[in-house]
Design an enzyme around this catalytic site. Structure first.
Site, short mmCIF file in Angstrom:
data_model
loop_
_atom_site.label_atom_id
_atom_site.label_comp_id
_atom_site.label_asym_id
_atom_site.label_seq_id
_atom_site.Cartn_x
_atom_site.Cartn_y
_atom_site.Cartn_z
N GLY A 1 0.35 5.38 6.76
CA GLY A 1 1.67 5.21 7.37
C GLY A 1 1.59 4.25 8.53
N CYS A 2 2.67 3.57 8.82
CA CYS A 2 2.67 2.66 9.96
C CYS A 2 3.77 3.07 10.90
CB CYS A 2 2.93 1.24 9.49
SG CYS A 2 1.71 0.67 8.32
#
Ligand code: FAD
Lengths: 105, 409
Positions: A103-104
């Site tokens: 995830g960012c």
């Protein structure tokens, strides 16, 4: 570390609740993981996505993002959401026995 | 003569240019920087434009004000990088060669990625505030708006400045309250994330701020299209949300130049080593700022911490050594929360934002994950720091790597 019981075996989970060891995975386990995600039966398209996810993971060392999925798995975005409601990338990674996609923020 | 080429003269490129112009011996090194624009935008200021706090003049300065002497500046679009040839082609047909390359071409919004987003209602009832044009158009719209459903939607992650959408709704709450029409405006925050923010502690605390400010929250919402006719957004699983005004954060992507160079991922972000900032597969190319695929926040403050690390690693690499400095993912973000207050978060790859105090020599301490006036001053001060210290590559009194001092576990 939490664990899950599938078919009489105790499997380790990571902090996100995904399998800690991808080598623990098999198709039987995938079916059980799918049930715990509310997917009663895995059809051919589900398997197409799951197998694609595992292939990418082996090649790239990470689960693909939803964009990569729709671009390369042969299943379009609309269908993906129908197959794996609420977050196809996250859910299919879990069922495929892979860690959560990077995830960012 | 060795050649250092920097692509992009935004926040990160300008910082690197100033640091290296000072450090590298001009008898041995030629430094060139390329950008398509002559104007530098202070992007963090875009947030304040829709609410009439800043105007366009407050967020622009000529780029040349920030370029040191003795470097070559080229104003042109970049066509592509040919990394195997150590060569860059420009849109003005110039061909540049390099010994070392730093890519700092940032990221930008791409509304065309979503069906119907850049349609009929674009800049009529649908606005972005990630461009100066969008922010200015929205300021004009708000001046005459009589209220209704305001929906803010994040299309997909990652986006630059991941806290900006939250700040926007906090400021909207404050703005419409001060104009005496808050009761006429429904504010709705619609995000693909599982909470108000990604990291669990901050997400829950920031989520509480939303409910305290009477802002509704819809999570795990993945927009498929905009129905322009009926003014609705529609998700892939067919959940419809009606709006009178839609504030969108469209898909953020790296520049098409990265795609043309064959150096990007699905969103044209450049696969880069999380720690050394070297581009995967090359030993003479670094990437910094919003153009990378690093799992750190895409923010100016983050680019600043990366700049210190890149600087050290570059000096190692040109000396033929392994790069030794490691970027830890440090981010330090002031979140405007409206009514002259702000919230501060400080975190890195491994440590999520925690409550406590943030010591800052000479100025601080600031409170973490709490609303204070001091944190708002921090944000306002940031513009001065940005123009006067940060872009010029000067030392700030902040360590590049995160510290646990003052944080409560
Ligand atoms: C609304 C908003 C609020 C924000 N708030 C904050 C905040 O409060 N704090 C914070 O730290 N950060 C904030 N940011 C983020 C911050 O502005 C960015 O992270 C930062 O500017 C990134 O720097 P960069 O150098 O990577 O990219 P940029 O500064 O965007 O620079 C990229 C440069 O590359 C050039 N370029 C790209 N492609 C080409 C090409 N093909 N040819 C020629 N030139 C090219 C562009 O013209 C540009 O000048 C905010 C951003 C926005 C949009």
């Amino acid at each position: 570390m939490s664990t899950i019981e599938i078919g009489g075996k105790t499997l380790e989970l990571d902090a996100d609740g995904n399998l800690a060891n991808i080598s623990d995975w098999n198709e039987e386990i995938a079916r059980e993981l799918a049930k715990s995600e509310g997917i009663e039966e895995l059809n051919e398209s589900h398997w197409q996505v799951i197998n694609y996810m595992r292939k990418v993971f082996v090649e790239d060392g990470g689960a693909p993002s939803i964009r990569k999925l729709t671009k390369e798995s042969g299943v379009n975005t609309k269908e993906l959401y129908a197959l794996f409601p609420n977050g196809p990338a996250k859910k299919s990674a879990k069922i495929a026995g892979l860690p959560k996609p990077k995830g960012c923020i | 003569m060795k050649k250092l080429l920097i692509l992009g003269a935004g926040t990160a490129g300008t910082m690197m240019l100033n640091k290296f112009a000072k450090e590298l011996d001009s008898n041995e090194w030629g430094i060139t920087i390329v950008d398509q624009h002559e104007t530098h935008y202070y992007q963090p200021g875009f947030l304040f434009i829709p609410f009439g706090i800043y105007n366009k003049k407050d967020v622009i300065k000529p780029k040349r004000d920030f370029f040191p002497r003795g470097v070559e500046v080229i104003v042109s679009g970049i066509d592509k990088i040919e990394p195997k040839e150590n060569r860059v082609l420009l849109q003005n047909n110039q061909v540049l060669t390099y010994d070392y390359l730093i890519v700092a071409t940032g990221s930008k919004i791409n509304p065309k990625e979503t069906e119907g987003l850049a349609g009929e209602l674009w800049q009529k009832s649908i606005f972005d505030f990630y461009t100066v044009e969008g922010a200015v158009a929205l300021a004009d719209f708000f001046k005459h708006w009589e209220g209704g459903k305001l929906v803010l939607n994040i299309t997909e992650m990652p986006i630059k400045c991941p806290v900006a959408p939250l700040e926007f709704v906090f400021l909207a709450d404050s703005y419409f309250t001060e104009r005496g029409m808050r009761d006429k405006v429904d504010i709705h925050f619609v995000t693909p994330l599982p909470g108000a923010f990604t990291k669990p502690k901050a997400s829950s605390i920031l989520g509480d701020f939303l409910s305290k400010k009477n802002i509704s929250l819809t999570t795990e919402y993945n927009i498929a299209k905009v129905d322009n006719e009926n003014k609705k957004i529609v998700s892939w699983d067919e959940i419809e949300i009606p709006f009178d005004v839609l504030i969108t954060i469209p898909t953020n992507m790296g520049d098409e130049m990265i795609e043309r160079s064959g150096m990007g991922d699905e969103l044209n972000f450049i696969p880069t080593d999380n720690y050394t900032l070297m581009v995967d597969g090359y030993d003479n190319i670094f990437a910094i700022g919003d153009c990378t695929n690093l799992p750190s926040s895409k923010a100016g403050s983050v680019a600043h911490f990366q700049a210190d690390i890149l600087f050290e690693n570059f000096l190692d690499v040109i000396d033929g050594r392994e790069p030794r400095a490691k970027f830890d993912g440090h981010a330090n973000c002031y979140i405007e929360s409206g009514f002259g207050k702000g919230i501060l978060i400080d975190f890195n790859y491994d440590t999520e934002p925690l409550p406590g105090k943030y010591p800052l020599p000479g100025v601080g301490p600031f409170s973490l994950l709490e609303e204070t006036k001091m944190n708002h001053y921090g944000k306002i001060m940031f513009r001065w720091i940005y123009w006067n210290l940060l872009l010029k590559g000067k030392e700030l009194p902040i360590e590049s790597n995160m510290s646990m001092a003052g944080k409560r576990l």
